[in-house]
Design a protein around this motif. Structure first.
Motif, mmCIF file in Angstrom:
data_model
loop_
_atom_site.group_PDB
_atom_site.id
_atom_site.type_symbol
_atom_site.label_atom_id
_atom_site.label_comp_id
_atom_site.label_asym_id
_atom_site.label_seq_id
_atom_site.Cartn_x
_atom_site.Cartn_y
_atom_site.Cartn_z
ATOM 1 N N LEU A 180 1.018 -1.116 -0.041
ATOM 2 C CA LEU A 180 -0.073 0.248 0.008
ATOM 3 C C LEU A 180 0.866 1.314 -0.065
ATOM 4 O O LEU A 180 0.297 2.436 0.079
ATOM 5 N N GLY A 181 2.171 1.240 -0.024
ATOM 6 C CA GLY A 181 3.068 2.217 -0.311
ATOM 7 C C GLY A 181 3.901 2.655 1.022
ATOM 8 O O GLY A 181 4.727 3.612 0.942
ATOM 9 N N ALA A 182 3.816 1.897 2.208
ATOM 10 C CA ALA A 182 4.790 2.310 3.411
ATOM 11 C C ALA A 182 6.096 1.956 2.732
ATOM 12 O O ALA A 182 6.333 0.733 2.318
ATOM 13 N N ARG A 183 6.978 2.622 3.033
ATOM 14 C CA ARG A 183 8.271 2.177 2.625
ATOM 15 C C ARG A 183 8.996 1.190 3.554
ATOM 16 O O ARG A 183 9.660 0.251 3.292
ATOM 17 N N TRP A 184 8.666 1.246 4.920
ATOM 18 C CA TRP A 184 9.354 0.301 5.864
ATOM 19 C C TRP A 184 8.222 -0.154 6.883
ATOM 20 O O TRP A 184 7.151 0.939 7.110
ATOM 21 N N VAL A 185 8.254 -1.111 7.370
ATOM 22 C CA VAL A 185 7.199 -1.406 8.388
ATOM 23 C C VAL A 185 7.848 -2.253 9.534
ATOM 24 O O VAL A 185 8.681 -2.906 9.301
ATOM 25 N N LEU A 186 7.904 -1.604 10.756
ATOM 26 C CA LEU A 186 8.137 -2.200 12.021
ATOM 27 C C LEU A 186 7.223 -2.871 12.669
ATOM 28 O O LEU A 186 6.373 -1.989 13.402
ATOM 29 N N VAL A 187 6.998 -4.206 12.824
ATOM 30 C CA VAL A 187 6.086 -4.733 13.406
ATOM 31 C C VAL A 187 6.658 -5.244 14.866
ATOM 32 O O VAL A 187 7.566 -5.779 15.171
#
Ligand code: PLP
Length: 274
Positions: A180-187
């Motif tokens: 959806l376009g987030a560059r990075w995701v920290l879960v």
């Protein structure tokens, strides 16, 4: 008195070229306990040697036990607060916390769409004590309007599930947010049932790095805010995302290790220890 180290996190990195203090525009809600929300963000940004420019999106009535009510600021007023700062200061990063409703999220999305400032989006939906902090329509607006503008999205396990419902695993859900376009995701895994706290950093190539932190006893009020705001400050100072995320986790873990309990409920991270 426990001896405390001084100046470790606000010492400037060698890669920093100027002595200027970078500005972090913070959009979040007020938690009058000072544990989470804007007070947490201001403390973390300051501890990491950046300047906080606070734009309140909402007031909450809450204590360290739980939140009782949320009172959104009128969306146009949120926008004009932020516009005033963007016109006045060289904002080097944006930290987004509680937005409270879709109208506010939509205004923030419109405002940020034309900029290339790094954005850390903490998709706050529920208080640490379990109370709902957001209207249902906010979830959709975060996904459709703001995820694509985010440099880094920082959901915990339950926020990830709420943003991407269904039976897919965490890797697949993070990949959905990247698509959806987030560059990075920290879960973040503090709310998951694991011995250590396992956090996973993703980008468009999949899992980039897994971090494992010794699990501290109990739950805290404001840990997510602390981590997202600290990361935004480090991005504002020019750190690449993986480095900012690593240092901000270490800082946050130490604030939790030294947490204190000023109220009857959850402990608050000690963000001023250094
Ligand atoms: N922002 C506000 C205004 C809040 O009241 C809360 C939780 O109560 C949060 C953010 C998220 O808190 P946490 O950092 O514990 O996830």
């Amino acid at each position: 008195m426990v001896p405390q180290q001084t100046g470790r996190y606000n010492r400037r990195m060698t890669s920093e070229k100027t002595a200027a203090i970078p500005v972090v525009l913070i959009l979040s809600g007020n938690d009058p306990s000072g544990g989470a929300g804007m007070a947490a963000d201001i403390q973390a940004v300051t501890a990491l040697a950046a300047h906080p420019a606070p734009v309140l999106t909402s007031l909450t009535v809450q204590d360290t036990v739980n939140a009782n009510s949320v009172h959104p600021v009128e969306s146009k007023l949120v926008r004009s607060q932020a516009e005033a700062i963007l016109a006045d200061m060289p904002v080097a990063a944006v930290k987004i916390g509680l937005l409270a409703n879709a109208a506010i999220a939509d205004e923030v999305a419109r405002l940020l769409a034309g900029t290339s400032i790094p954005v850390v989006l903490d998709p706050v939906l529920v208080a640490a004590g379990g109370a709902q902090l957001a209207t249902d329509d906010l979830r959709e607006s975060l996904l459709q309007r703001l995820t694509g503008l985010s440099t880094l999205l920082t959901p915990n396990a339950s926020e990830l599930h709420s943003l991407v419902p269904g039976s897919a695993n965490a890797d697949e859900k993070a990949e959905k947010l990247i698509s959806l376009g987030a560059r990075w995701v920290l879960v973040k895994g503090a709310d998951a049932d694991t011995d250590d706290v396992e956090n996973g950093l993703y980008n468009d190539a999949g899992l980039y790095e897994r971090f494992s932190w010794p699990r501290l006893a109990g739950t805290y009020h404001g840990s997510g805010c602390t981590l997202a705001a600290a990361t935004a400050a480090l991005l504002a100072r020019g750190a690449p995302v993986p480095e900012a995320v690593a240092i901000a986790q270490q800082y946050t873990w130490e604030t939790l290790q030294q947490a204190f309990s000023p109220g009857r409920g959850q402990p608050i991270p000690n963000r001023n220890f250094n």
